[in-house]
Design a protein around this motif. Structure first.
Motif, PDB file in Angstrom:
ATOM      1  N   LEU A  15       0.935  -0.838   0.127  1.00  0.00           N
ATOM      2  CA  LEU A  15      -0.110  -0.338   0.225  1.00  0.00           C
ATOM      3  C   LEU A  15       0.770   1.148   0.517  1.00  0.00           C
ATOM      4  N   SER A  19      -5.749   1.550  -0.543  1.00  0.00           N
ATOM      5  CA  SER A  19      -7.052   1.083   0.206  1.00  0.00           C
ATOM      6  C   SER A  19      -7.093  -0.691  -0.766  1.00  0.00           C
ATOM      7  N   ARG A  21      -9.508  -4.498  -0.748  1.00  0.00           N
ATOM      8  CA  ARG A  21     -10.487  -5.043  -0.234  1.00  0.00           C
ATOM      9  C   ARG A  21      -9.882  -6.690  -0.105  1.00  0.00           C
ATOM     10  N   GLU A  64     -10.946  -2.839   4.578  1.00  0.00           N
ATOM     11  CA  GLU A  64     -10.899  -2.607   4.610  1.00  0.00           C
ATOM     12  C   GLU A  64      -9.825  -2.373   4.567  1.00  0.00           C
ATOM     13  N   CYS A  65      -8.128  -2.329   3.680  1.00  0.00           N
ATOM     14  CA  CYS A  65      -6.597  -2.370   4.561  1.00  0.00           C
ATOM     15  C   CYS A  65      -6.469  -0.846   3.935  1.00  0.00           C
ATOM     16  N   THR A  66      -5.982   0.363   4.564  1.00  0.00           N
ATOM     17  CA  THR A  66      -5.430   1.480   4.138  1.00  0.00           C
ATOM     18  C   THR A  66      -4.518   2.208   4.561  1.00  0.00           C
ATOM     19  N   ARG A 102      -8.550  -1.190  -5.417  1.00  0.00           N
ATOM     20  CA  ARG A 102      -9.701  -0.332  -5.256  1.00  0.00           C
ATOM     21  C   ARG A 102     -10.987  -0.259  -6.561  1.00  0.00           C
TER      22      ARG A 102
END
Length: 205
Positions: A15, A19, A21, A64-66, A102
């Motif tokens: 990242l 982000s 998912r 969600e990974c941000t 994303r």
């Protein structure tokens, strides 16, 4: 832009302030500054998609990974494959979706192909747009090319996903399992025509 890289049974998601998912609970480690929150069914469908998801009797639960860093994702030590999608649509049995970048849109359908053939009622996810999709499978994922005049027929339990302009039909008759003396085999096989690729796994469910 986030990058997904498969390393056998682990997915590396790099990242850079953006982000992805991913399947809820699939994070096994991360490095850097990354935040995690529920993404529900993954967006792109809203209320109507949520209703279809409920009717299908199966949900696709995503997080969600941000942030900035690297996230390690895995699911039950299954093999991981990354597929690039360019202005196309992929239909995936929902339990095989590990992560999406994303810009891909997700929509849950009424029932998966296994639900049609064995009554298990699994959901199918339609993923469209451009980006990367990570899929898990029981054994290395196998891609079979479908071309006009060259259809592909697969066992429903081996089917994982389809990419491109494919038409699916159910083929009834003697099942493969009945030929080897196993009662209770699938009542149908799946026939794919058109232009694209069908992905299967070597192990049946």
């Amino acid at each position: 832009m986030a990058q997904l890289v498969a390393q056998k049974r682990v997915l590396l998601a790099d990242l850079a302030g953006d982000s992805i998912r991913a399947m809820s609970g699939s994070m096994v480690a991360y490095q850097g500054q990354v935040e995690f929150k529920s993404a529900g069914m993954g967006g792109g469908g809203g209320f109507r998609a949520a209703i279809r998801q409920r009717v299908a009797g199966e949900s696709i639960s995503l997080m969600e990974c941000t942030g900035h860093g690297r996230v390690h994702l895995a699911y039950q030590a299954q093999d991981v494959t990354v597929i690039g999608v360019q202005n196309d649509t992929v239909t995936v049995e929902s339990e095989h979706v590990l992560a999406v970048t994303r810009d891909l849109q997700l929509d849950v359908q009424f029932a998966g192909l296994r639900g049609m053939t064995t009554g298990q009622g699994l959901a199918t996810t339609r993923i469209s747009g451009s980006g990367q999709l990570a899929i898990v499978s029981d054994g290395p994922l196998i891609g079979l090319e479908v071309a006009p005049g060259r259809p592909v027929v697969v066992d429903p339990d081996a089917y994982v996903a389809g990419l491109g302009q494919l038409q699916m039909s159910l083929v009834s008759g003697v099942t493969w399992r009945s030929l080897v003396g196993e009662g209770g085999g699938e009542p149908f096989s799946l026939r794919f025509e058109g232009h694209g690729r069908v992905y299967i796994q070597p192990a049946e469910r």
